[in-house]
Motif scaffolding. Structure first.
Motif, short mmCIF file in Angstrom:
data_model
loop_
_atom_site.label_atom_id
_atom_site.label_comp_id
_atom_site.label_asym_id
_atom_site.label_seq_id
_atom_site.Cartn_x
_atom_site.Cartn_y
_atom_site.Cartn_z
N GLU A 1 -3.06 6.21 0.10
CA GLU A 1 -3.80 5.11 0.67
C GLU A 1 -3.35 4.68 2.15
O GLU A 1 -2.17 4.85 2.42
N ARG B 1 0.88 -1.27 -0.03
CA ARG B 1 0.09 0.00 0.10
C ARG B 1 0.87 1.37 -0.03
O ARG B 1 1.97 1.37 0.48
N ARG C 1 -0.02 6.27 -5.29
CA ARG C 1 -1.13 5.87 -4.18
C ARG C 1 -0.60 6.14 -2.87
O ARG C 1 -0.92 5.59 -1.66
N PRO D 1 4.48 -1.78 3.44
CA PRO D 1 3.94 -0.44 2.90
C PRO D 1 5.01 0.50 2.73
O PRO D 1 5.97 0.43 3.58
#
Length: 388
Positions: free
Chosen positions: A37, A29, A34, A86
């Motif tokens: 996120e 993520r 992104r 992440p």
């Protein structure tokens, strides 16, 4: 100090044991395009890692790090990428500002700012670029004037990654009236939660907005929050690209390899690999990635010496151009269907996001043009560019 393999095994085991439960859904993520996120959850993950002593591993132990060797730091970043952990929220503080303070900061600055970075209690953003001064600090117009025990900052920053989530910004400002080009610049640490600071997100091609404009209209920071001497900001700022292009780039290449392997699989699946031109471009991408890794490993001697020298620009220009071309290759593999969003209102798949995000690779962290100038003048010793 454990061996590199022991350290790698430790990090691998730590990630496997902790990317579970509430953190399991954070795998992969927050990558490029992104960054929005699960930001709060990723912040919680990074603080969880900090509590276990897994942040700032390359920092000296006296500043809260693990004192990891260069080879161990490479192992950490590679294992982190291989685990699909992440994207980091504290990269700018840990990889840019922290090493800068270790190298140039005062004892008081280190005591004040380094512990909150290690604990991920304060987030930082980088304030160097302006609308007319991106990779070249010579055109900086943001000014700071001394007013008693404060510096008062007036000007604009742009392309400021995650400024809307940060509490602090390091700013290169012109502090000597009448100075020009690289003279008269100072490196200031400026809080973003005070008066005179406005942050405006910039919507990108991906539809997201982790970049920002930051406006300083009489913003204040304390006099002791200047790193280095007044007027010495260029020397301090020039060390940042070296820190930024250190061992973490080898972890990034794990992601590059995953993108390439996914693209090869897609080309085989949709028949694009039957085109000899596509096959040739895929082969060139593979050999290019191997060259990038070899070059990055060659640069580790500079990292071990404290920070890469100007020849680190070779690595930056190489991987940035390679990754941008990979994005273009992804669109060729997708064909005409790649021009259509996956869903409403503007849902992109990973290949489309790769293409759009990689357009900026040759601009941020020093544009290709600036990198070529650095290589020419500071590595090859060619005559300097004629300037007015």
């Amino acid at each position: 100090m454990s061996s590199v393999e022991e350290f790698r095994t430790e990090i691998r085991g730590c990630l496997a044991a902790n990317l579970t439960g509430s953190f399991a859904g954070l795998r992969d993520r927050g990558g490029p395009g992104r960054e929005h996120e699960a930001f709060a959850e990723r912040l919680g993950w990074e603080r969880h890692m900090a509590a276990a002593g897994r942040t700032c591993v390359g920092w000296p132990e006296e500043h809260g790090g693990r004192g990891a060797t260069v080879a161990q730091q490479v192992a950490f970043h590679e294992e982190y990428a291989l685990a699909d952990a992440p994207a980091r929220v504290n990269h700018i503080g840990e990889r840019l500002l922290g090493p800068t303070l270790v190298a140039f900061g005062t004892p008081g600055q280190r005591a004040r700012f380094l512990p909150p970075i290690v604990a991920v209690e304060e987030l930082w953003c980088q304030g160097c670029s302006e609308p007319d001064a991106g990779s070249d600090l010579a055109n900086v117009r943001t000014r700071a004037v001394r007013d008693g025990e404060d510096w008062v900052v007036t000007g604009q920053r742009t392309w400021t990654s995650l400024a809307h989530e940060a509490q602090w910004c390091f700013v290169v400002a012109r502090t000597e009236p009448g100075s020009s080009r690289h003279r008269g610049l100072s490196y200031l640490l400026v809080p973003l939660d005070g008066t005179g600071v406005e942050i405006r997100p910039i919507t990108q091609l991906t539809g997201t907005g982790e970049f920002n404009e930051v406006f300083f209209d009489g913003a204040r920071t304390r006099a002791e929050h200047i790193v280095g001497a007044p007027g010495d900001g260029r020397r301090v700022a020039m060390a940042i690209p070296g820190f930024e292009r250190g061992v973490s780039t080898l972890g990034r290449q794990v992601g590059f390899r995953r993108e390439l392997e996914t693209l090869i699989g897609l080309a085989r699946g949709n028949g694009a690999a039957d085109d000899p031109l596509i096959r040739d471009r895929l082969a060139r991408a593979w050999t290019g990635l191997e060259t990038i890794r070899c070059n990055a490993l060659r640069m580790l001697d500079g990292v071990a010496a404290g920070a890469p020298g100007p020849d680190a620009s070779i690595g930056k220009i190489f991987w940035a151009t390679w990754h941008r071309e990979l994005g273009e290759l992804a669109m060729s593999v997708l064909g005409a269907g790649g021009m259509t969003a996956a869903g409403e209102p503007y849902e992109l798949d990973d290949r489309q996001r790769l293409f759009l995000c990689s357009r900026s690779d040759t601009s941020y962290a020093g544009s290709n043009e600036i990198q070529r100038t650095i290589i020419a003048e500071r590595v090859l010793g060619l005559p300097k560019e004629i300037r007015p």
